[in-house]
Design a protein around this motif. Structure first.
Motif, PDB file in Angstrom:
ATOM      1  N   PRO A  76       0.820  -1.223   0.000  1.00 57.30           N
ATOM      2  CA  PRO A  76       0.000   0.000   0.000  1.00 57.30           C
ATOM      3  C   PRO A  76       0.849   1.266   0.000  1.00 57.30           C
ATOM      4  CG  PRO A  76       0.056  -0.960   2.199  1.00 57.30           C
ATOM      5  CD  PRO A  76       0.801  -1.911   1.303  1.00 57.30           C
ATOM      6  N   ARG A  77       0.253   2.296  -0.539  1.00 56.66           N
ATOM      7  CA  ARG A  77       0.933   3.587  -0.529  1.00 56.66           C
ATOM      8  C   ARG A  77       0.423   4.359   0.686  1.00 56.66           C
ATOM      9  NH1 ARG A  77       0.105   7.806  -5.376  1.00 56.66           N
ATOM     10  NH2 ARG A  77       2.071   8.909  -5.197  1.00 56.66           N
ATOM     11  N   ILE A  78       1.344   4.976   1.421  1.00 58.35           N
ATOM     12  CA  ILE A  78       0.942   5.659   2.651  1.00 58.35           C
ATOM     13  C   ILE A  78       1.160   7.168   2.503  1.00 58.35           C
ATOM     14  CG2 ILE A  78       1.232   5.731   5.156  1.00 58.35           C
ATOM     15  CD1 ILE A  78       2.569   2.978   4.978  1.00 58.35           C
ATOM     16  N   ILE A  79       0.140   7.922   2.857  1.00 55.38           N
ATOM     17  CA  ILE A  79       0.262   9.387   2.813  1.00 55.38           C
ATOM     18  C   ILE A  79      -0.096   9.925   4.195  1.00 55.38           C
ATOM     19  CG2 ILE A  79      -0.679  11.504   1.775  1.00 55.38           C
ATOM     20  CD1 ILE A  79      -1.159   9.818  -0.789  1.00 55.38           C
ATOM     21  N   HIS A 414       8.457   7.264  -6.987  1.00 54.88           N
ATOM     22  CA  HIS A 414       8.536   5.809  -7.055  1.00 54.88           C
ATOM     23  C   HIS A 414       7.984   5.210  -5.765  1.00 54.88           C
ATOM     24  CE1 HIS A 414      11.303   6.914 -10.219  1.00 54.88           C
ATOM     25  NE2 HIS A 414      11.297   5.661 -10.641  1.00 54.88           N
ATOM     26  N   HIS A 415       7.487   4.009  -5.906  1.00 53.13           N
ATOM     27  CA  HIS A 415       6.945   3.330  -4.728  1.00 53.13           C
ATOM     28  C   HIS A 415       7.303   1.854  -4.795  1.00 53.13           C
ATOM     29  CE1 HIS A 415       4.155   1.827  -1.731  1.00 53.13           C
ATOM     30  NE2 HIS A 415       4.053   3.075  -1.307  1.00 53.13           N
ATOM     31  N   PRO A 416       7.664   1.244  -3.670  1.00 59.68           N
ATOM     32  CA  PRO A 416       7.982  -0.182  -3.719  1.00 59.68           C
ATOM     33  C   PRO A 416       6.790  -0.990  -4.237  1.00 59.68           C
ATOM     34  CG  PRO A 416       8.378   0.696  -1.512  1.00 59.68           C
ATOM     35  CD  PRO A 416       7.753   1.788  -2.316  1.00 59.68           C
ATOM     36  N   THR A 417       7.102  -1.890  -5.139  1.00 62.55           N
ATOM     37  CA  THR A 417       6.069  -2.696  -5.795  1.00 62.55           C
ATOM     38  C   THR A 417       6.592  -4.130  -5.894  1.00 62.55           C
ATOM     39  OG1 THR A 417       5.363  -0.761  -7.041  1.00 62.55           O
ATOM     40  CG2 THR A 417       4.744  -2.900  -7.967  1.00 62.55           C
ATOM     41  N   TYR A 418       5.749  -5.066  -5.633  1.00 60.04           N
ATOM     42  CA  TYR A 418       6.179  -6.466  -5.668  1.00 60.04           C
ATOM     43  C   TYR A 418       6.340  -6.901  -7.126  1.00 60.04           C
ATOM     44  CZ  TYR A 418       6.397 -11.445  -4.685  1.00 60.04           C
ATOM     45  OH  TYR A 418       6.803 -12.753  -4.604  1.00 60.04           O
ATOM     46  N   THR A 419       7.495  -7.476  -7.433  1.00 62.04           N
ATOM     47  CA  THR A 419       7.783  -7.824  -8.827  1.00 62.04           C
ATOM     48  C   THR A 419       7.773  -9.329  -9.061  1.00 62.04           C
ATOM     49  OG1 THR A 419      10.137  -7.926  -8.364  1.00 62.04           O
ATOM     50  CG2 THR A 419       9.264  -5.804  -9.126  1.00 62.04           C
ATOM     51  N   LYS A 468      -2.763   0.372  -6.633  1.00 63.63           N
ATOM     52  CA  LYS A 468      -2.416   0.064  -5.245  1.00 63.63           C
ATOM     53  C   LYS A 468      -3.505   0.622  -4.332  1.00 63.63           C
ATOM     54  CE  LYS A 468       2.609   0.517  -5.476  1.00 63.63           C
ATOM     55  NZ  LYS A 468       2.972  -0.552  -4.533  1.00 63.63           N
ATOM     56  N   ASP A 469      -3.548   0.075  -3.135  1.00 66.99           N
ATOM     57  CA  ASP A 469      -4.393   0.695  -2.126  1.00 66.99           C
ATOM     58  C   ASP A 469      -3.654   1.945  -1.620  1.00 66.99           C
ATOM     59  OD1 ASP A 469      -6.380   1.192  -0.331  1.00 66.99           O
ATOM     60  OD2 ASP A 469      -5.779  -0.337   1.114  1.00 66.99           O
ATOM     61  N   THR A 470      -4.411   3.001  -1.375  1.00 69.04           N
ATOM     62  CA  THR A 470      -3.798   4.250  -0.924  1.00 69.04           C
ATOM     63  C   THR A 470      -4.284   4.553   0.484  1.00 69.04           C
ATOM     64  OG1 THR A 470      -3.934   4.995  -3.206  1.00 69.04           O
ATOM     65  CG2 THR A 470      -3.441   6.676  -1.554  1.00 69.04           C
TER      66      THR A 470
END
Lengths: 478, 321
Positions: A76-79, A414-419, A468-470
């Protein structure tokens, strides 16, 4: 697990020396506490869940109506609440000004008379609806639903990339992504106070009902879809189901005595509010495209009589035409007497001779967009394009430069993403959703779109992007 | 009261029909396969004919075979065609895909549980392409499990749907299809069932009657009512007139009538209700005459046609506003 950080642009999870940012420490720690096999197992579960639930979009192309799953990345992306508060204020300011602009444009046209907006830009726009001058929607609200696309610059500050004031799509994935993450990685939520997005359908229904014609105490709302082959059909159906209202096609509606009815098993039933998910030109073959099979003959007359509300109001598209975007700071100053809160990207306008020349000479460095385009279609990403692609695009551009705008290539964050074999940085953007009913409300979340391929800038679902979930954190935890 | 969107009602009605059709196709194919296996050692020609009968029970179905297929060939091709062929518009796969298309069009009217189960079932069937190369044993196993999945979908509908017009239309589609399939089965099976028993091989004869009852999921119900005595007239009466077994024509039409009445509480009699009333009254008051008639199979065919006319009347009244 292996975590790489971005070598260029802003990395939302890691500092330049590779340390996890404070917001992400717990999240990364949770993933690191899982075995690789466990992560792979859950990713498979998540993929299966998307397929089985039919959370899809339709791809246009060789075969009509091919359903594809919108890839979901589970990191998830965190803000932070503080950052979000600024985004929220900036978006509310923008949507307020855009609505005032639309109301002005379709009535007194002060902005044109005082030279804030070039007349040729408005009158030359195919999205301007001359027929609607003098027609004021209830409460003067034109854009009931807006999706504002944001990027984060090299310092992590938010930038507005574009406003989507016609039929912004993607909110169904915001809600489904949250559901999915709850089911597949519930432990991720343990240490974060994440603001909820589940109320969106209720908020949307309230905003739509707010727009209903006077005297209709329990207005009947319907979602108007072009049909099952539309790329966003899943979303149309999702929103109708979540709001508990009918999903109608043009052929389900009929206009009689300047009122709109739907064809039901009990005869004709009046409709008060139409949340249309089709473009203006297809709404009514009597007024716009006479060949439209998607619209409803007589709908615009019923609308002008004030007997039905249409959201977003017909004619709103003139505010999200990409050639208007450079003028938004001026509109905010003109209507609100304020300075813009959320900065935006410098933009060259093809219809200005100096700008046209600059664009033509710098195609390989710029991102060039079709003013009325969406979904990444008709767009050139110069730095990523081959010489052949650039030359082909040049021909298109030079034939109608007034249809294009250009921007420098803004590095996405950029955001960590599972590859599949670890976590790597991928480019992301953000589309928060805004509802304008009894006040302007911004959903505390949004659609984070991610370019799933290494090095790619393309985040559009239609062209291989994922989502992604935000997470927007509650203030006390930020 | 706000009615249901006519297009949505039509789709949900067809969803009910296609689900029922898929389950019928799976069930009847399974029964014919078992019957064919059971009698192949006793009467090989009849074992081949069983598969031809299956096509008669699903008029319009397609099974691609050579001109004079061997029993193994026609068995394999029939299983393949009725389970997984999309060329055969009466196959399980085709019916499930159609049900899923209807569901997708009106997804906002369905519960999540229903859509997910139906989608899973569709995706599984879709994964069996001609290249999958399933053998007969695998196809038999899939027929069984698909029936369980369809029961799961129908269970989800019963458990989760709002009791409103949507469910009424879905149930109407379901019972309409069920009545139609029972009548088609009877019209195909009655000529041999009512043939003189002194001219037939009795073990095979009774195996066929048992299979006919099983094909409409009624063997156990019949035994509970009449014991193991498979009297052909009694079987015919049971499948046409029994008041409790869910696949009897009487029960299906009674439920259809109740649904139509529920849709129109307090309103004047509608055309489909009037048409259905005539059919049910005839069944009610002329039971003995019907059963005593010399061409009961033809009567069943005629009833199937009458039911189709009720379907058309429903379509005109509710779906074409």
């Amino acid at each position: 697990m292996d975590w790489q950080h971005a070598s260029q642009g802003f990395d939302e999870a890691f500092t330049s020396d590779g340390a996890a940012r404070a917001l992400y420490e717990e999240l990364i720690g949770t993933f690191n506490g899982m075995s690789e096999a466990e992560i792979v197992r859950r990713e498979k579960l998540q993929e299966m869940s998307l397929v089985n639930q039919g959370i899809t979009f339709t791809v246009y192309g060789k075969e009509e109506g091919v359903e594809r799953v919108f890839p979901f990345d589970f990191v998830p992306r965190i803000i932070s609440g503080r950052d979000w508060s600024m985004v929220e204020r900036g978006i509310v300011q923008r949507v307020t000004a855009i609505n005032m602009y639309l109301e002005d444009l379709y009535s007194e046209q002060h902005c044109l008379r005082e030279g804030i907006m070039p007349q040729e830009l408005v009158f030359g726009s195919e999205d301007f609806r001359r027929e609607l001058i003098g027609t004021r929607p209830r409460h003067g609200i034109y854009t009931h639903i807006v999706g504002t696309d944001l990027l984060r610059d090299d310092d992590g500050g938010f930038l507005v990339l574009e406003d989507n004031c016609r039929n912004p799509s993607g909110v169904s994935y915001v809600l489904e992504n949250r559901n999915l993450l709850f089911r597949v990685f519930p432990e991720l939520f343990n240490r974060y106070a994440v603001r909820q997005v589940e109320r969106y359908p209720q908020m949307l229904l309230e905003a739509l009902r707010h727009s209903a014609p006077r005297g209709r105490e329990t207005p009947v709302v319907a979602v108007l879809t072009p049909g099952i082959y539309n790329s966003a059909y899943f979303e149309h159906s999702f929103l109708a189901r979540e709001m508990g209202v009918p999903l109608v096609e043009g052929r389900d509606l009929i206009v009689e005595d300047d009122q709109v009815f739907m064809r039901t098993t009990r005869g004709k039933q009046r409709v008060d509010v139409i949340y249309r998910r089709i473009d203006d030109i297809y709404l009514d073959p009597v007024v716009f495209d006479m060949n439209s099979m998607l619209g409803v003959p007589g709908l615009m007359h019923a609308y002008r009589c004030g007997n039905v509300a249409i959201a977003n109001a017909p004619g709103s598209g003139v505010a999200d035409n990409k050639s208007i975007y450079p003028y938004v700071p001026d509109l905010i100053r003109f209507y609100l007497d304020e300075e813009i809160i959320l900065p935006q990207v410098h933009t060259w306008i093809g219809r200005r001779e100096d700008d046209r020349r600059y664009i033509s000479e710098h195609l390989s460095e710029l991102v060039v967009k079709l003013c009325g385009g969406a979904g990444g279609y008709g767009m050139l990403v110069g730095p990523a394009a081959s010489k052949k692609e650039i030359e082909e695009f040049r021909v298109q551009f030079e034939s109608k430069p007034e249809d294009y705008i250009a921007q420098p290539l803004v590095e996405f964050s950029h955001h960590p993403t599972y590859t599949g074999d670890g976590f790597a940085p991928r480019r992301v953007d953000l589309r928060p959703f805004v509802l304008y009913g009894d006040g302007i409300k911004v959903l505390p979340g949004g659609l984070t779109r991610v370019a799933m391929e290494e090095g790619s800038y393309v985040v559009n679902s239609s062209q291989g992007g994922g989502s992604k979930d935000t997470w927007i954190l509650a203030e006390q935890d930020s | 009261m706000i009615g249901m969107l006519a297009r949505a009602a039509e789709n949900i009605y067809w969803l009910g029909r296609y689900l029922e059709r898929a389950e019928s196709a799976a069930r009847i194919t399974q029964c014919m396969d078992q019957l064919s296996l059971e009698i192949r050692g006793l009467d090989a020609d009849l074992a081949v004919n069983i598969w031809t009968n299956l096509q008669d029970m699903f008029p319009g179905s397609i099974v691609k075979t050579s001109d004079a297929p061997s029993l193994d060939e026609i068995t394999e091709q029939s299983l393949r065609s009725f389970l997984m062929s999309y060329d055969n518009q009466l196959s399980v796969a085709y019916s499930i895909r159609s049900a899923r298309e209807n569901a997708r069009v009106i997804r906002e009217n369905l519960t999540r549980e229903t859509f997910v189960l139906l989608n899973e079932c569709h995706l599984r069937l879709q994964s069996y392409t001609p290249q999958t190369g399933l053998n007969m044993m695998e196809m038999r196993s899939i027929l069984s499990s698909i029936r369980q999945e369809i029961f799961g979908i129908q269970g989800a509908i019963k458990q989760t749907f709002t009791r409103d017009e949507g469910l009424l239309f879905l149930d109407m589609g379901s019972v309409m299809e069920r009545a139609y399939r029972t009548l088609l089965l009877l019209s195909v099976k009655l000529p041999f069932m009512l043939s003189a028993t002194d001219q037939v091989d009795l073990p095979v004869y009774y195996a066929r009657i048992r299979a006919a009852l099983k094909a409409v999921a009624s063997l156990e119900n019949y035994r509970r009512n009449h014991g193991a005595d498979l009297d052909p007239k009694r079987v015919a009466r049971f499948l046409l007139f029994d008041r409790r077994t869910p696949h009897s024509v009487h029960v299906c039409l009674r439920e259809l009538k109740q649904h139509l009445e529920e849709l129109e509480i307090g309103a004047p009699l509608t055309n489909p209700a009037r048409m259905l009333g005539k059919i049910t009254a005839r069944l009610e008051y002329e039971e003995q005459e019907i059963l005593a008639g010399s061409n009961l199979d033809v009567t069943c065919q005629k009833l199937a046609t009458d039911i189709n006319e009720v379907h058309d009347a429903i379509s005109r009244l509710y779906f074409t506003v």
